[in-house]
Design an enzyme around this catalytic site. Structure first.
Site, PDB file in Angstrom:
ATOM      1  N   CYS A  69       0.826  -1.199   0.000  1.00 14.51           N
ATOM      2  CA  CYS A  69       0.000   0.000   0.000  1.00 14.51           C
ATOM      3  C   CYS A  69       0.869   1.262   0.000  1.00 14.51           C
ATOM      4  CB  CYS A  69      -0.927   0.003   1.211  1.00 14.51           C
ATOM      5  SG  CYS A  69      -1.939   1.495   1.363  1.00 14.51           S
ATOM      6  N   GLN A 191      -3.809  10.555  15.742  1.00 21.53           N
ATOM      7  CA  GLN A 191      -4.066  10.831  14.340  1.00 21.53           C
ATOM      8  C   GLN A 191      -3.136   9.994  13.461  1.00 21.53           C
ATOM      9  OE1 GLN A 191      -6.535  12.557  13.358  1.00 21.53           O
ATOM     10  NE2 GLN A 191      -6.977  14.212  14.790  1.00 21.53           N
ATOM     11  N   GLU A 242     -11.012  12.712  28.933  1.00 22.01           N
ATOM     12  CA  GLU A 242     -11.034  11.694  27.889  1.00 22.01           C
ATOM     13  C   GLU A 242     -11.654  10.420  28.455  1.00 22.01           C
ATOM     14  OE1 GLU A 242     -10.754   9.139  24.959  1.00 22.01           O
ATOM     15  OE2 GLU A 242     -10.242  11.243  24.609  1.00 22.01           O
ATOM     16  N   ASN A 286     -12.111  18.070  20.497  1.00 25.05           N
ATOM     17  CA  ASN A 286     -11.765  17.252  19.333  1.00 25.05           C
ATOM     18  C   ASN A 286     -12.563  15.954  19.418  1.00 25.05           C
ATOM     19  OD1 ASN A 286     -10.485  16.293  17.018  1.00 25.05           O
ATOM     20  ND2 ASN A 286      -8.772  15.449  18.168  1.00 25.05           N
ATOM     21  N   CYS A 313     -13.586  15.957  12.444  1.00 29.09           N
ATOM     22  CA  CYS A 313     -13.351  15.132  11.257  1.00 29.09           C
ATOM     23  C   CYS A 313     -14.640  14.913  10.473  1.00 29.09           C
ATOM     24  CB  CYS A 313     -12.726  13.789  11.644  1.00 29.09           C
ATOM     25  SG  CYS A 313     -13.753  12.785  12.745  1.00 29.09           S
TER      26      CYS A 313
END
Length: 359
Positions: A69, A191, A242, A286, A313
């Site tokens: 890939c 990320q 979180e 986020n 996103c």
């Protein structure tokens, strides 16, 4: 794929700008390499013992090789090319989805900017743990700083299970991003594009430096990328929230190196429910693709700080959340092409409560 990269970025910019509506001044899109950018490989193991395939499954549930890939960054690509030989030498039996036989389901590999790697074996049961030979792994992959086994006994489309056994002395992978070293544990999110993540955090830091917020609340903080970049750059105290306790432990470890820049605390909990008793000077968010949702929007609309930073996103849920917070206006916005060769995107906006005097 096949569309010229400049056209891809232009189309994404048009789409996100249309979704958020008129009247917003956009920065130029932030781009990186159009290939060779992924720091993580998520590989389905197919084939047979001695002749594994690493990649995906086709429509007949047979393994399709994706070790070549072109999206993997060079160091990761080199590691992935060596994995089939390693799996064959370890005599691990690939899991056959159709018959529900076998053990090795996935290989998950993360590569750091300094060349180290985290390698995770996802097994159906502990039955083949004895075959995970660290000596053999290091002969094939001397970069493997962290090696672990994840157990996923269920037959469903979930990549990994809750149980993780770390086999190495090191249990974190340091990820150097700008001047901050983040520490990833096996089940921590990061990320997939290190270069664009660095640009995203750097832009947020620039906004923080302009605002000089004494206290920052970092919601959905992950391993602390936004909060740690803010610490000492306008922010004197950061509170990160979180849901993943593993990510919180990672943020705490990373924060020790920045203790001189200011104080911080990292909490495992539901970001939707958490606003500290004293309203912070800035809230950074986020969230996952679903966005922050109506409850947190309401809390921020009713009693949020003068400024928010929202990284998303999914521009559709971002637009929905912004519509639910009319007290805030977008004062800066940027597209970050985190996922070249796809229609996905990352958008970050700086919000200011209407009526706040400009300094």
């Amino acid at each position: 794929m096949g569309e010229p990269y400049g056209d891809q970025v232009a189309r994404k910019q048009q789409e996100v700008a249309a979704a958020l509506g008129p009247g917003i001044t956009w920065d130029l899109p932030t781009v990186g390499p159009e290939a060779g950018f992924r720091n993580k490989a998520k590989l389905v193991v197919g084939g047979s013992r001695g002749e594994p395939t690493l990649g995906i499954l086709d429509g007949h549930l047979r393994g399709v090789d994706l070790t070549g890939c072109g999206l993997y960054e060079p160091g990761l690509a080199d590691i992935v090319h060596r994995l089939p030989t390693l799996v064959a030498d370890l005599q691990l039996t690939p899991y056959d989805v159709a018959s529900r036989n076998g053990e090795l389901k996935h290989l998950l590999v993360t590569h750091s900017p300094d060349g180290d790697a985290m390698l995770r074996f996802v097994l159906r049961s502990p039955g083949q743990l004895r075959r995970i030979d660290l000596g053999a792994i290091r002969q094939h992959l001397p970069e493997a700083r962290v090696v672990s086994v994840n157990l996923q006994p269920e037959h469903k489309a979930v990549l990994e299970g809750p149980d993780e056994q770390i086999l190495t002395d090191h249990d974190t992978l340091p990820m150097r991003v700008n001047d901050v070293t983040l520490h990833l544990r096996p089940q921590s999110f990061f990320q997939t594009n290190t270069a664009i993540a660095a640009a995203l955090y750097a832009r947020a830091r620039t906004w923080v430096e302009g605002l000089q917020p004494a206290t920052v609340l970092d919601l959905y903080c992950g391993v602390g990328g936004f909060g740690l970049h803010a610490l000492g750059h306008g922010a004197q105290h950061v509170v990160g929230v979180e849901s993943s306790s593993e990510a919180v432990r990672s943020a705490e470890l990373s924060a020790t190196a920045l203790a001189a820049a200011g104080t911080s605390e990292w909490l495992a909990g539901d970001a939707t429910q958490h606003l500290i008793e004293t309203t912070p000077d800035l809230v950074v968010m986020n969230p996952p693709r679903r966005g922050i949702g109506p409850e947190l929007c309401r809390r921020l609309e009713d009693g949020g700080p003068a400024h928010l930073v929202y990284s998303s996103c999914n521009v559709a849920t971002l637009a929905r959340d912004l519509a639910a917070m009319p007290a805030y206006a977008v004062t800066a916005a940027g597209l970050f092409d985190m996922f070249p060769q796809t229609r996905h995107h990352e958008v970050m906006v700086l919000l200011e409560r209407r009526g706040v005097p400009r300094t």
